[in-house]
Structures are given as structure tokens and as C-alpha cells.
Design an enzyme around this catalytic site. Structure first.
Site, short mmCIF file in Angstrom:
data_model
loop_
_atom_site.label_atom_id
_atom_site.label_comp_id
_atom_site.label_asym_id
_atom_site.label_seq_id
_atom_site.Cartn_x
_atom_site.Cartn_y
_atom_site.Cartn_z
N ASP A 152 -8.26 3.73 -3.67
CA ASP A 152 -9.35 3.93 -2.71
C ASP A 152 -10.59 4.53 -3.36
O ASP A 152 -11.00 5.66 -3.08
CB ASP A 152 -8.88 4.84 -1.57
CG ASP A 152 -7.72 4.23 -0.80
OD1 ASP A 152 -7.50 3.01 -0.91
OD2 ASP A 152 -7.03 4.98 -0.09
N GLU A 200 3.15 5.52 -3.72
CA GLU A 200 3.30 6.53 -4.79
C GLU A 200 4.69 7.19 -4.82
O GLU A 200 5.20 7.35 -5.94
CB GLU A 200 2.23 7.62 -4.61
CG GLU A 200 0.84 7.19 -5.01
CD GLU A 200 0.13 6.38 -3.92
OE1 GLU A 200 -0.92 5.79 -4.21
OE2 GLU A 200 0.64 6.32 -2.79
N ASP A 248 0.84 -1.20 0.00
CA ASP A 248 0.00 0.00 0.00
C ASP A 248 0.88 1.26 0.00
O ASP A 248 2.08 1.20 0.29
CB ASP A 248 -0.90 -0.01 1.25
CG ASP A 248 -2.20 0.76 1.05
OD1 ASP A 248 -2.23 1.63 0.16
OD2 ASP A 248 -3.16 0.50 1.79
#
Length: 814
Positions: free
Chosen positions: A494, A424, A421
Site C-alpha cells: 500500500d 503477512e 491480500d
């Protein structure tokens, strides 16, 4: 020249009045623009043949065309006197083999020929035109702005933008460019723009496929933009904000499968996932304890609901800081025993581990001591602390990061997969801080998009070294070109629990896979609704989840996740909803022989499972802009119902269908009824809530296994083989040992089903290869689909013929 002008301008600013500053700035811009126009049309002064291509000396700068293969071309251009040292993070093929090509001059062009391509370079503009070996034009760079570098300042960093521009005829369609979860819902990039800077809820994979039969890969890692409507939609442009050279790869198909094959030859093959990874993942934000996870396992197994994996989401470490890699003992008293119990029930387990560290943990301090942290921070939404990203571009930091997670969690307790997760890296809107950051390899501006690529590189390397007999599986929130080689599945972040978000996922999944990343998934049902859980017992949410679940069955990876209880056994569901979910879950498991064989093709043949319609129907222009239909392997035309029909304000309208375009030049079977349709037409497909419109292409061969509760529960010794007459066809059947890397040593087996439609003849070829535990014989129950014979999920009661197959070629007349 430009650097000198910038310095001069700065000196002038310190000495003159505000008026003079404005005046000189205008002069500077005029001079700057003039210099760039000259640069954009740099002409060829001389050229030189080299062993691997041709070097061009321009009136300003250099250009190199490297012949990697007869259908893979690398183009580099720089305004400097030399190219920067080649150190690609994306391309892992050095292309050392010599390729035969010829070099000549004709009509103001320099002409390079390979066995598959003609490449013409215009001497006056250096623009490149690509043609087939027979002389048909494939595509061409713009004469005016084909390759351009322009001095600029971004986030107070002096750099050069790098851009390429191509001519684009009106009938061209463009695909790829990664996954953009909150995009418009379109699929064709012709005539529209796309942000290509990886950040929260926005992805970027710099790969483009064209219906004209070519693909492009831009090997630049800075924040970029794609412009698909240049010069009244006659051109498209890809512009990166920082670099020392223009650098792209050209792939000639013409079919999309071959283009993706060339892309993966260039950037790396996708390894096999374990067979269990193609079953159902059950996940939730979040399971809070060992007891809860084992309760989920019991509810699935005791109710005989097919399942292969349960996921532990974040904050199992609470109240310790993030990055502590500790499962809180009060809630998880014995993680090893928990994993052992899951494994005894043939349930695998995935855990979420982030690349972010709170201060004060031993892991933070160890990484800090060796210089393995960045200055990029995440504003922790739980603790409201600023937690720090490690430097995934630092190989020693990657090694230490892996060792910490391996010894604290992954290998220590026996986790089977890793949820990657927040990769980025996500620092909110402070993107300039990412640009200014200093990574081990250089300035953040030049490596803006490659964090997830380098992060998964370290994870895959560590896993292969330290857990050698268990296949790696990484679920990542971002992906970049080349990341498929790191055993990474991309998920679409998300997204919200809404029909709008659901509708957007379909083209995003299709385009992500068209970008060369073979494995993609979304949170079935969406992740959140206003950052809270929806009320899943509400009828509209049951309709949403049902439709999303049907779509998920026909995605490469099949995964429930989000806020609120939504497991199939949940009491939130009505009996009707639960029955529908169970039906589709069972269908997924019956299709595992088909799906796992396609996964074998992904690894062996660089295949794509989730296929834009242009993979198989590139010459049918009516498919070019359809955003919500795709092929799932060679057989299934999937048509998700993304419109709310049965609840809310639409319920009163009485609409119970969706439009489906059946591609031309073939016939189509309704999977549910057996009805046959001609291609080349739009039909009103019935869409009751318990059905997704699903069609099978004539000539398809679909192997279906028995109903199972997990992927390896039963051997594939009884296969229902459905044949859809109307065209010739074939299917490659693949097997191996399911969860190790022995297939890389040749321990695998495959054979082909070949259908001759004119002769009504099925041939099964010799089995090639072998592995431990391979079946010595199996029975194929052959079904010629006709009417309601051989339809839907259930096993067909009466076969048309049975064959006992022992690995030797056999043919049977039907």
C-alpha cells in the site's frame, strides 16, 4: 550449559535481594559471553565422509556440508548433539543424486573438491572458504563469528539466535533480500542493514547475490536481520532470532543468471502464467457493483484501449463479515453472468479473497471446529472488529480454506485469478503475539516469515487439482523464498501516491527479482494519499501517473490500482495525458511476443526478466550502486524518470533530462530516435513527459507484434523483427497454447533468431516442438534499425527484407 545457567539464575532471583539479582545477572552475562566466544570458534575434533557430504564433530556441536550439486552446497551447524529433523518449507529438492567429490587435508584445512568448487574448512575455527576449481577465492566465512547460535529469550520464549558472518571485500556489491516498499531507495546492500521480518509494508526473501559470483539462501523462517556494514564494512552478517540450527545454501554462478537457476533448482520453478496476464490489469479501490465493473469493460472496449483484466477489490461482501465469501446480491445480482460477459469481451477477472474471517460466518465456524484458526487477529479498519487468520501452516486448514473459496466464489463464478491480500499476517504492531502464536507446525516465532508461502501453497495445489485447464495467477502482498513455484506475483503493498514512493519502487522491484522471485509489480500511481484519493486531474498527479505508467510497461506484470478513478479512459486525464497513456499501453501489447518469450524462459530456463544491471554487466563496477536503471530482458535498458520535472516547484528550474549511465563494453541505441552511443559513459537523456529514456543493447533482436486490444486478439503471423547491429546476438522465441498446462506435457514450440554481426547474417533455426493451433507459417518483417528507421512504438512502414517462415531453418543476408 546455558540452559542450566538460566534455570539457576531464575532460582537465585527468587531468593536474593535486588542488589544480588543485579550482581548475579552481571556474572551470568560474563559467563554467557565467554561461552559464546568459545562456541563461535568451535574447532573440528574429527570428521567423517558420508555419501552426500562431510559430517564434522566440533568441540561443541556438529557441522554438516552437503554436496547437493557440484555448485550447490548446503551448510548446517548446531550446538546440539544432533541436527533437527529436516523439514524445509522452502527447499523442495531432496538432491538424491550422488555427486562425486574428494576429501583431503592440507595446511590445517579439510578440503572438499567438486568439479566446480574447492571448499576449505579451517580446523581451528570451522570457518569455510569457497574457491573456484582453479583455486580463486570466491568468498569466505569470518574466522571469528562464522556460524553462531546464542541462547536468548524473545517474547518470553527461550530460544537460540542463529547467525552467519562472511568476509566482504571493499569492491563487493550485494543484491536481493526481497521487497521493502518504503526503503531508502538504495539498491546495493553493501554497507547497509535490512530488517528481514515480514510485516505490513516490510518484506523478506532471504536470498543474497554477490558480484563476486555467488549467492546465499538462508533456510530459516524466524524474524531476521541483515547487517551489511560489520567490522567497518569488511563483513556482512545474517542473524535470525530463533532456530535449532544454522542452515544456509551456497550457490556458485559466477553469473547471476546461473545463481538464480541454482536457487530455483533448489526451491522450485515458476510455472507459466496465462498470456493474458502480461497485458494490462485495470483495478481500483474499489469497484462497488456488477454494473460498475461492466461499465469499465465497456469503456475500454468501446474506446479500443488495450486491456486484459479487471479486478474486484475487497468488501464486495459488505455488510456481511469478512470471510463470508458472498458477493452482496443487491450490488452483484448475478456474478456468473458478469464473468460470462467479461469473458465474451475477452476480459479476464481477478478477485480479492483474504485469509481472514469474521466471527459468526459458516466459514469461520467450520475452520474453528477443525482447529484451523490461529489466535492472530486483524484490527479491521472498516468494521473495527478483530477478525481471525486461519492457520495456513495446517494442511487440512489449507484444503478447507480452498474448498470454501472455490465453491463460494472462484470456480462457482469462473474467476480467472486471485488477489491474495493481507498475507503477512498483519496484526499491526503486535508482533510478539505472532511469535507466541501456535501454528500446526510449531511456534509462531519459528514460522514468522512463511505465512504467505504456505498460504499460496494451498491455493496453487487446489487450483491445479480443481481448475486444471486454466493457469493459476496469484497476486500476493508478501513473498518468501520458494514462493515462485506457487504461481505467485509479488506486489509492493500500500504505497503512497508520491514521487518519493515511486522512486523507492524501482530498486525494490529490481531487488525482489534478484531474490529469485521472477514476477513483481506495483500499484501504478501509488495506492493512497493520506488514505484518500489524490485529485488525479491535478497536473502534478498526472505527471506522477504518467511516469509510473511508463515504468509499469517495463515491469513483469503491468497493473493499475489504487484509490480514485485512474483508468486510461478516465475524464480525470487531460487529452495529452490520455494520449501518452494509450501510446505506452499499445507499446506493451506490441512487445508481447518479446515478453511472452521471456516468460517461457522464466519457466524453462529459470530466467529473470527484470534484471539488476549486474546480471549482464557484473564486471562493470560503475553499475553496482545505480538504483533506478535495469534491463528488461536482454535488450532494453530502462531508465524511469522518478523526479518531478514539469510541475510543482521544480517546473521553474527548466530541467528536462535525467542522467543515464550506459554500461561499458557495448553500444546502445536510443529506442526513440535510433541514435547510437558508446557504452561506459553517463549521458543527459532527454526526458519529455511523453518519453521514458529507453535504450537497446547492440546485438539485440526484438520481435514485435501488431497493435492489439487484448493479448490473444491476433495470431503472431506478422512479426516485425527489429535487429540492432553492432554485436552478435540471439533471441529465443517461445509459444504455447496460452492458458493451460499442456506445455508441461511438451506441447510448446520454440526457435532461435541468431544474428551474425560480421556477416550481416540472420539465421532462424528449426522450430522445436508443436501444439494444437500452432501457426504453420508466419512472415517476419526484418528491420535493421538505423537512424529513425525502426524506432518507437509504431509499426515500421518499410521493412528491409521479409521472410516467410514455415518452421524450417533459414538464413538471410542483410
Amino acid at each position: 550449559m546455558n540452559i542450566m545457567l538460566i534455570k539457576s539464575n531464575n532460582m537465585v532471583r527468587s531468593a536474593f535481594s535486588k542488589f544480588k539479582i543485579i550482581e548475579i545477572s552481571i556474572l551470568f552475562l560474563l559467563l554467557f559471553s565467554a561461552s559464546q566466544m568459545t562456541r563461535a570458534q568451535a574447532n573440528v575434533k574429527k570428521f567423517k565422509k558420508e555419501t552426500d557430504g562431510v559430517l564434522f564433530y566440533l568441540n561443541e556441536g556438529l557441522m554438516k556440508i552437503k554436496i547437493c550439486q557440484d555448485d550447490i552446497i548446503q551448510v548446517k551447524y548446531t550446538v546440539f548433539d544432533a541436527f533437527p529433523t529436516e523439514n524445509s518449507l522452502v527447499v523442495n529438492n531432496e538432491f538424491k543424486n550422488k555427486v562425486n567429490f574428494t576429501l583431503s587435508e592440507a595446511d590445517g584445512d579439510i578440503v572438499i573438491k567438486t568439479s566446480r568448487l574447492i571448499i576449505k574448512v579451517n580446523k581451528a575455527t570451522n570457518a569455510i572458504t569457497y574457491l573456484t576449481a582453479s583455486g580463486r577465492q570466491i568468498t569466505s566465512e569470518s574466522n571469528e563469528s562464522n556460524k553462531k547460535m546464542q541462547a536468548q529469550t524473545v517474547a518470553d520464549i527461550a530460544t537460540y539466535s542463529c547467525s552467519t558472518e562472511f568476509n566482504s571485500p571493499s569492491d563487493e556489491a550485494l543484491y536481493g533480500l526481497g521487497c521493502h516498499p518504503v526503503d531508502s531507495g538504495s539498491i546495493n546492500y553493501k554497507g547497509r542493514n535490512q530488517d528481514m521480518a515480514i510485516k505490513y509494508m516490510t518484506g523478506a526473501i532471504p536470498v543474497l547475490l554477490s558480484t563476486k559470483g555467488y549467492g546465499l539462501l538462508w533456510d530459516n523462517y524466524s524474524a531476521s536481520d541483515f547487517y551489511g556494514a560489520e567490522d567497518h564494512q569488511t563483513k556482512f552478517k545474517y542473524e535470525s532470532e530463533s532456530g535449532k540450527q544454522v542452515n544456509y545454501y551456497f550457490f556458485f554462478g559466477p553469473d547471476f543468471d546461473h545463481i538464480i537457476n541454482l536457487y530455483r533448482i533448489t526451491t522450485g520453478r515458476a510455472p507459466m502464467f496465462p498470456k493474458w496476464a502480461f497485458g494490462l490489469f485495470q483495478s481500483q479501490d474499489r469497484y462497488m457493483s456488477q454494473e460498475e465493473i461492466l461499465g469499465v469493460k465497456d469503456n475500454y472496449r468501446n474506446n479500443h484501449i488495450p486491456l486484459d483484466a479487471i479486478v474486484q477489490d475487497w468488501y464486495y461482501w459488505d455488510p456481511l463479515p469478512i470471510g463470508s465469501h458472498v458477493m452482496k446480491a443487491e450490488r452483484y445480482p448475478d456474478p456468473k453472468a458478469m464473468l460470462d460477459e467479461l469473458h465474451k469481451a475477452n476480459v479476464h477477472a481477478m478477485i480479492s479473497i483474504w485469509p481472514v474471517f469474521g466471527k459468526g460466518t459458516p466459514n469461520f465456524e467450520a475452520l474453528q471446529k477443525m482447529g484451523g484458526l490461529t489466535d492472530i487477529t486483524w484490527d479491521n479498519v472498516v468494521t473495527h472488529t478483530y477478525d481471525t487468520y486461519y492457520d495456513a501452516h495446517n494442511p487440512l486448514a489449507r484444503d478447507l480454506y480452498w474448498q470454501q473459496a472455490r465453491d463460494s466464489l472462484v470456480k462457482r463464478f469462473g474467476w480467472d485469478a486471485w488477489w491474495v491480500d493481507q498475507c503477512e499476517p498483519d496484526n499491526g504492531t503486535l508482533l510478539d503475539a505472532r511469535r507466541k502464536s501456535n501454528f500446526f507446525v510449531g511456534k509462531g516465532i519459528d514460522y514468522f516469515n512463511t505465512y504467505s508461502l504456505e498460504h499460496t501453497k494451498g491455493l496453487y495445489k487446489g487450483w491445479r487439482k480443481d481448475i486444471p485447464n486454466k493457469r493459476a495467477f496469484f497476486l500476493t502482498r508478501q513473498s518468501f523464498a520458494g514462493q515462485q513455484r506457487n504461481a505467485a506475483t509479488l506486489w509492493s503493498s500500500d504505497i503512497t501516491c508520491t514521487f518519493k514512493a515511486f522512486k523507492a519502487q524501482v530498486p525494490q522491484g529490481i531487488n525482489a527479482c534478484a531474490s529469485g522471485i521472477p514476477y513483481w509489480t506495483s500499484d501504478i500511481g501509488g495506492y493512497h494519499l493520506g488514505w484518500k484519493s489524490p485529485i488525479w486531474s491535478d497536473p502534478d498527479k498526472q505527471e506522477l501517473f504518467t511516469r509510473w505508467f511508463q515504468f509499469g510497461v517495463f515491469c513483469p506484470i503491468f497493473r493499475i490500482h489504487g484509490k480514485g478513478e485512474r483508468a486510461i479512459f478516465s475524464k480525470n486525464w487531460s487529452e495529452e495525458t490520455r494520449a501518452t497513456l494509450l501510446y505506452y499501453d499499445k507499446l506493451r501489447y506490441r512487445l508481447l511476443p518479446y515478453i511472452y518469450s521471456l516468460a517461457g524462459r522464466v519457466t524453462r530456463d529459470n530466467y529473470t526478466i527484470m534484471r539488476a544491471l549486474t546480471f549482464d554487466f557484473r564486471n562493470d563496477k560503475r553499475v553496482y550502486s545505480i538504483p533506478d536503471q535495469y534491463m528488461f530482458g536482454p535488450a532494453f535498458l530502462v531508465n524511469p524518470v522518478t523526479e518531478q520535472l514539469y510541475t510543482g516547484k521544480n517546473a521553474a528550474l527548466g530541467k528536462h533530462t535525467r542522467d543515464v549511465y550506459l554500461p561499458a563494453h557495448t553500444r546502445w541505441y536510443d529506442f526513440w530516435t535510433g541514435k547510437v552511443y558508446d557504452g561506459g559513459q553517463i549521458i543527459k537523456a532527454e526526458a519529455p513527459l511523453n518519453n521514458i529514456p529507453l535504450y537497446v543493447k547492440a546485438g539485440s533482436i526484438i520481435p514485435m507484434g501488431p497493435e492489439m486490444e487484448y493479448a490473444t486478439q491476433k495470431p503472431a503471423d506478422q512479426i516485425e523483427l527489429r535487429i540492432y547491429k553492432g554485436a552478435d546476438g540471439q533471441f529465443n522465441f517461445y509459444e504455447d497454447e496460452n492458458d493451460n498446462y499442456n506445455y508441461e506435457k511438451g506441447r510448446l514450440a520454440s526457435f532461435k533468431f541468431i544474428w551474425n554481426n560480421k556477416k550481416d547474417l540472420l539465421t532462424i533455426t528449426d522450430t522445436k516442438g508443436s501444439f494444437d493451433g500452432m501457426l504453420k507459417k508466419r512472415t517476419f518483417h526484418i528491420i535493421l534499425v538505423k537512424g529513425r528507421h525502426g524506432v518507437a512504438e509504431a509499426e515500421t512502414a518499410n521493412d528491409d527484407k521479409s521472410i516467410v517462415y514455415s518452421g524450417k531453418a533459414v538464413s538471410v543476408k542483410l
